[in-house]
Every structure is written in structure tokens, then in C-alpha cells.
Scaffold this motif. Structure first.
Motif, short mmCIF file in Angstrom:
data_model
loop_
_atom_site.label_atom_id
_atom_site.label_comp_id
_atom_site.label_asym_id
_atom_site.label_seq_id
_atom_site.Cartn_x
_atom_site.Cartn_y
_atom_site.Cartn_z
N ASP A 128 0.82 -1.20 0.00
CA ASP A 128 0.00 0.00 0.00
C ASP A 128 0.86 1.25 0.00
OD1 ASP A 128 -2.39 -1.27 -0.05
OD2 ASP A 128 -2.83 -1.04 2.08
N PRO B 82 -5.77 0.55 -4.25
CA PRO B 82 -6.19 0.89 -2.89
C PRO B 82 -5.00 1.35 -2.04
CG PRO B 82 -6.02 -1.48 -3.12
CD PRO B 82 -5.76 -0.91 -4.48
N ARG C 40 -9.79 3.04 0.17
CA ARG C 40 -9.90 1.80 -0.59
C ARG C 40 -10.54 2.03 -1.95
NH1 ARG C 40 -6.14 -0.74 1.70
NH2 ARG C 40 -6.84 -2.68 0.75
N ILE D 118 -11.59 0.86 -7.55
CA ILE D 118 -10.96 0.14 -6.45
C ILE D 118 -9.47 -0.05 -6.68
CG2 ILE D 118 -11.40 -2.17 -7.40
CD1 ILE D 118 -12.18 -3.01 -4.47
#
Length: 307
Positions: A8, A41, A46, A52
Motif C-alpha cells: 500500500d 487501494p 480503498r 478500487i
């Protein structure tokens, strides 16, 4: 395309503009000679509307001995959207589709209950330097569309409505914007707009869509006095009227968003679903070879990741 193995993104910088709900600095990874930046995300966000997944590919020059070779891999529960600024990609899928996408066109592949595809540099462009730049995004499908039959649609650049006003030029790629509607068909309220602003130009970004964001592709955008540089994702607070203003060198932006989904989505590798059990089923189907093959690209595939 989902070959980027990065984690992430890390939290972004602080900002002053109250209209901005999230500022996301994408995490960057080098993939086969060019950089990919993943903005969604993230830890902070998210989804934005049905989006997405949001990857910025390049810009980069592939050397003569380099090529894009994303081997056949599966998807469920989403639509992939491929949009290029430079270069070409040959798409093949398990429906038998074979299509070369060029800058400004849209490839919309709806996975539904399951599809397999590959994305590679066309044969005629191999062995030569190739500038590559673009976006790949995923749209999570609404609850009642997650298991529909897979489909593929290609839309030429010339079919998309053109935005032309003082100092501003762009195209409505998906959805409706400023009274114009793209012919690209999607399953929920979706906004996707490619916009170029000349130095100092201003453009309103109204609150018609429930969730809205801007990705700064190049240059600098000014919002309520705050300046945001390239490769930053700005998610706006619902309901606020926003004015986008180009910095001294102009800016290239991607506006996107749409209606929020009615239920939570899980994402694992290339699979998106409202059900963890459905994702486990898809994993087992890919592991045991129960997805369809890609005609013309049967020799290779991306194995299921460990863990």
C-alpha cells in the motif's frame, strides 16, 4: 494488468484545503524497465466511487530489448479500464478477443464471473525503443452484476466527447460531465475525464457525483490556494464546488469517481468480490486450471501467488 507487487502507498503530505478529504502519494515500483505508481487501494482510501484500483504506468521508454509482457492471468468481480497516453498494448482474452489499444482509446474488460487475459507489446513494435505511458484502473461491479457473463468492449478516441473551453482541452472518457456523455457503457454511475489545462487556466469541478478525485499526471494544480504536484491523488469532500487552476507550467489531470458501492468489497490479487468465500473459490479455480485459456497465448500464465 496487475503485475505490480508493491505494498500500500504510504501516507501523503499535510494539506490546508478543507475540500480535500485525502491526499495520497502513490507507492512506486519498477516493473520491466518502467515505473508503476499505485494510488488505489491505499491505507487511507480503498475506493473512490467504483474505482478500487488506480495504477499510473510510466512514462518511460522501453529499450529495444525490452517489452511489456503480462502473461495470462484471471479476474473476477470487476471491469478493467486501460487508457494509454503513449505506446500500444495487444490485449488477448479468454473470450477470443484480440485488440491493439492505442493512445486515447479505451479497453473495457468486464470480468464478471471470470475471465483471463494477457497484455503484451505488439510484435511489430518489438526490437525498437517504445515510449509507454498510461493508466489502468479497476471498477468494482455492483452487487447484482458481480457474476455476470464476461465481456470486452473497445471504444475509439474519436467517439468520446471533446471538452474545449478557454485554456482547457480534454475528453469525457466514461460517464457524463458538463452536459456530455461518453458512449462507453458501465454498470454504475462512473466519472472518468482526461483534462489538460494551460498555465493559469481555471475549470470548475462540480459536485454532481457522490465521490470525486483528481490524479495529477503532470504539472501542478492549484486548489483553494494549495499547490499539488504531479503523481498525487486528491480525494474531495462530497458536495463541495471545486475550482481546478493550472500552475505556471499548466497541468494534465485525470478526474474520476462516481457512486459509492452499497456493500464492502474484498480484493486479493486480481480478484474483487463482496464475498471472501467467492475469492477463495476463484483462487482454487485458477490453481486447478478451471479458468478458460486465452486463444493465441496458451503457453504461459501467471501462477497463483503464495500466501
Amino acid at each position: 494488468m496487475s503485475f505490480f507487487p508493491g505494498k500500500d502507498p504510504l501516507p501523503g503530505d499535510a494539506f490546508a484545503c478543507d475540500a480535500i478529504e485525502n491526499l495520497i502519494i502513490p507507492r512506486t515500483s519498477d516493473i520491466g524497465g518502467f515505473q508503476v505508481r499505485r494510488a488505489l487501494p491505499s491505507r487511507q482510501r480503498r475506493l473512490v466511487g467504483p474505482f478500487i484500483f488506480f495504477d499510473r504506468m510510466g512514462p518511460a521508454i522501453l529499450k529495444p530489448d525490452e517489452a511489456l509482457d503480462v502473461k495470462p492471468h484471471p479476474h473476477i468481480g470487476l471491469s478493467t479500464v486501460t487508457y494509454l497516453f503513449d505506446g500500444e498494448i495487444r490485449h488477448r482474452d479468454s473470450l477470443g478477443t484480440e485488440k491493439v489499444i492505442r493512445p486515447g482509446d479505451i479497453n473495457l474488460m468486464t470480468a464478471g464471473r471470470g475471465i483471463v487475459h494477457s497484455e503484451r507489446t505488439p510484435d511489430n513494435l518489438r526490437g525498437h525503443p517504445l515510449l509507454m505511458s498510461g493508466l489502468q484502473t479497476w471498477l468494482a461491479l455492483p452487487d447484482d452484476k458481480e457474476e455476470i457473463d464476461p465481456a470486452f468492449a473497445h471504444t475509439e478516441k474519436s467517439a468520446m466527447p471533446l471538452i474545449e473551453t478557454a485554456g482547457v482541452r480534454g475528453r469525457v472518457v466514461i460517464g457524463s460531465f458538463e452536459g456530455m456523455t461518453s458512449p462507453v457503457g458501465v454498470f454504475s454511475d462512473t466519472l472518468y475525464v482526461d483534462l489538460d489545462l494551460q498555465p493559469g487556466a481555471k475549470f470548475p469541478f462540480g459536485a454532481a457525483h457522490e465521490e470525486r478525485a483528481v490524479y495529477v499526471l503532470s504539472g501542478e494544480v492549484v486548489i483553494s490556494g494549495d499547490r499539488f504536484a504531479a503523481d498525487q491523488l486528491l480525494v474531495f469532500r462530497p458536495g463541495d464546488q471545486i475550482t481546478l487552476e493550472a500552475g505556471r507550467d499548466g497541468c494534465h489531470l485525470m478526474l474520476f469517481g462516481g457512486a459509492a458501492l452499497n456493500s464492502k468489497r474484498y480484493i486479493w490479487w486480481n480478484f474483487v468480490s463482496s464475498s471472501k468465500e467467492r475469492i477463495e473459490q476463484a483462487k482454487e479455480e485458477w490453481r486447478t486450471g478451471r479458468f478458460d485459456i486465452v486463444p493465441g497465448d496458451e503457453e504461459e500464465f501467471v501462477p497463483l501467488p503464495e500466501g
